[in-house]
Design a protein around this motif. Sequence first.
Motif, short mmCIF file in Angstrom:
data_model
loop_
_atom_site.label_atom_id
_atom_site.label_comp_id
_atom_site.label_asym_id
_atom_site.label_seq_id
_atom_site.Cartn_x
_atom_site.Cartn_y
_atom_site.Cartn_z
N VAL A 78 0.83 -1.14 0.03
CA VAL A 78 0.00 -0.17 -0.17
C VAL A 78 0.89 1.22 -0.11
N GLY A 79 2.12 1.38 -0.68
CA GLY A 79 2.77 2.29 -0.92
C GLY A 79 3.57 2.82 0.24
N GLY A 80 3.67 3.97 0.41
CA GLY A 80 4.36 4.51 1.72
C GLY A 80 3.46 4.16 2.93
N ALA A 81 2.53 3.79 3.01
CA ALA A 81 1.68 3.37 4.10
C ALA A 81 1.99 1.72 4.68
N HIS A 235 -8.89 4.64 3.09
CA HIS A 235 -8.42 4.67 1.74
C HIS A 235 -9.56 5.17 0.79
N THR A 236 -9.33 6.53 0.56
CA THR A 236 -10.23 7.32 -0.14
C THR A 236 -10.28 7.13 -1.58
N HIS A 237 -9.33 6.96 -2.18
CA HIS A 237 -9.14 7.04 -3.65
C HIS A 237 -7.71 6.32 -4.13
N GLN A 238 -7.44 5.88 -5.29
CA GLN A 238 -6.06 5.65 -5.46
C GLN A 238 -5.42 6.60 -6.45
N THR A 241 -6.93 11.95 -9.95
CA THR A 241 -8.20 12.54 -10.60
C THR A 241 -9.22 11.84 -9.92
N ALA A 242 -9.38 11.10 -9.24
CA ALA A 242 -10.54 10.45 -8.40
C ALA A 242 -10.33 11.16 -7.02
N ALA A 243 -9.52 11.80 -6.72
CA ALA A 243 -9.50 12.23 -5.15
C ALA A 243 -10.57 13.22 -4.74
N PRO A 244 -11.06 12.96 -3.52
CA PRO A 244 -12.18 13.90 -2.84
C PRO A 244 -11.34 15.19 -2.67
N ALA A 245 -12.47 16.10 -2.03
CA ALA A 245 -11.90 17.43 -1.72
C ALA A 245 -10.58 17.29 -0.64
N LEU A 246 -9.70 18.60 -0.75
CA LEU A 246 -8.79 18.40 0.23
C LEU A 246 -8.87 18.21 1.56
N SER A 247 -10.13 18.68 1.89
CA SER A 247 -10.39 18.44 3.45
C SER A 247 -11.19 17.07 3.80
N GLY A 364 0.64 6.29 -1.85
CA GLY A 364 0.28 6.79 -3.13
C GLY A 364 0.43 8.28 -3.11
N VAL A 365 -0.76 8.83 -3.66
CA VAL A 365 -0.90 10.21 -3.55
C VAL A 365 -1.80 10.80 -2.53
N LEU A 366 -1.35 10.57 -1.30
CA LEU A 366 -2.34 10.80 -0.40
C LEU A 366 -3.61 9.89 -0.06
N SER A 367 -3.29 8.53 -0.65
CA SER A 367 -4.50 7.88 -1.15
C SER A 367 -4.76 6.84 0.14
N SER A 368 -3.50 6.23 0.70
CA SER A 368 -3.84 5.17 1.84
C SER A 368 -3.17 5.78 2.97
#
Length: 378
Positions: A78-81, A235-238, A241-247, A364-368
């Motif tokens: 799970v990447g860096g996590a 885990h909100t996204h991978q 381009t599918a990421a939620p709002a920053l908050s 990932g990109v703040l994914s996991s």
Amino acid sequence: MSYITGVGLTSFGKHEGSSSLDLMSKAASLALGDAGLNHGEIDGILCGYSTVSPHIMLATVFAEHFGIRPSYAHAVQVGGATGLAMTMLAHTLVNAGVARNVLVVAGENRLTGQSRDASIQALAQVGHPDYEVPLGPTIPAYYGLVASRYMHEYGVTQEDLAEFAVLMRRQALTHPGAQFHEPITVADVMASKPVALPLKLLDCCPVSDGGAAVVVSRDPTTEACVRIRGCAQAHTHQHVTAAPALSEFGAEIAIAKAKAAAGVGISDVRYAAVYDSFTITLAMLLEDLGLAGRGEAAARVRAGYFSRDGEIPLNTHGGLLSYGHCGVGGAMAHLVETHLQMTGRAGDRQVRDASLALLHGDGGVLSSHVSMFLERER
């Protein structure tokens, strides 16, 4: 209940002639020695992935190489996590009675064993295969996009981000295993080569060779008693381009669940170990975790809040930005340093109180996200 009974960490930087398995073995040997255990007492193995040695059965490849025959083996990605996710899984396994002593290990010769182009290509694959990767972004490019939006929404400046690089370098100066020992200033960060604006070279972690390992046990094996009090994932996204709002990124979800599991609050935390692949990563995570208000983490850095003698010491080994980053083992160095601080073995880096620690990993990109609380029992 589970305890972290032993830790092991190599220096980070160049290890010419050492393979990923060599670096993992060195760290694992140190962890077993620290726990007072022999090879035969390890009945579980959790292994982080390696981009240099991407074997489909890396956990059992390592078990054979290291000379153990575990009753449970698992490789995790799970990447860096990954490092904290493996530690959480080890905690679950010993609580369930599946294993008694689980070796958690990772390492790569990413600096000397992989070309720059190969490393860029491998890491870029976290992007969407149709909508992102064909356009050529790198990991810094993905984080650069996030940084631009975060700066716009919360009034964060490039100079603010530079403060995190300066802090991590200051923390690394007295650690003999750190990749970098030269002090830097905000001006140095600002003058460094642009990589993916607003991120510059010194806003980015280096590529390193290195290895790290911990042993998670059902019972204490030495006088040092550091237990895993509570942990959680989100885990909100991978893909960005599918990421939620920053908050709405997963760190807030993971920390809320971990606080509930541990029965503690942020005000109880005495030491923090937070993933810092880029300066923007560290800034956002500190704020998501509740260690600073939105857009206010840099001000706390300037005020000394996260320094070694500050209110909540942070990444006292120098973090990914200055101790180095060898893949999964990079984030596990945060865990090793936390254990050393909690057991009073950090030498010149020792903080006054590390009785309750918060750790957070990002993949990932703040994914996991994985949040974890450790507590010193005695």
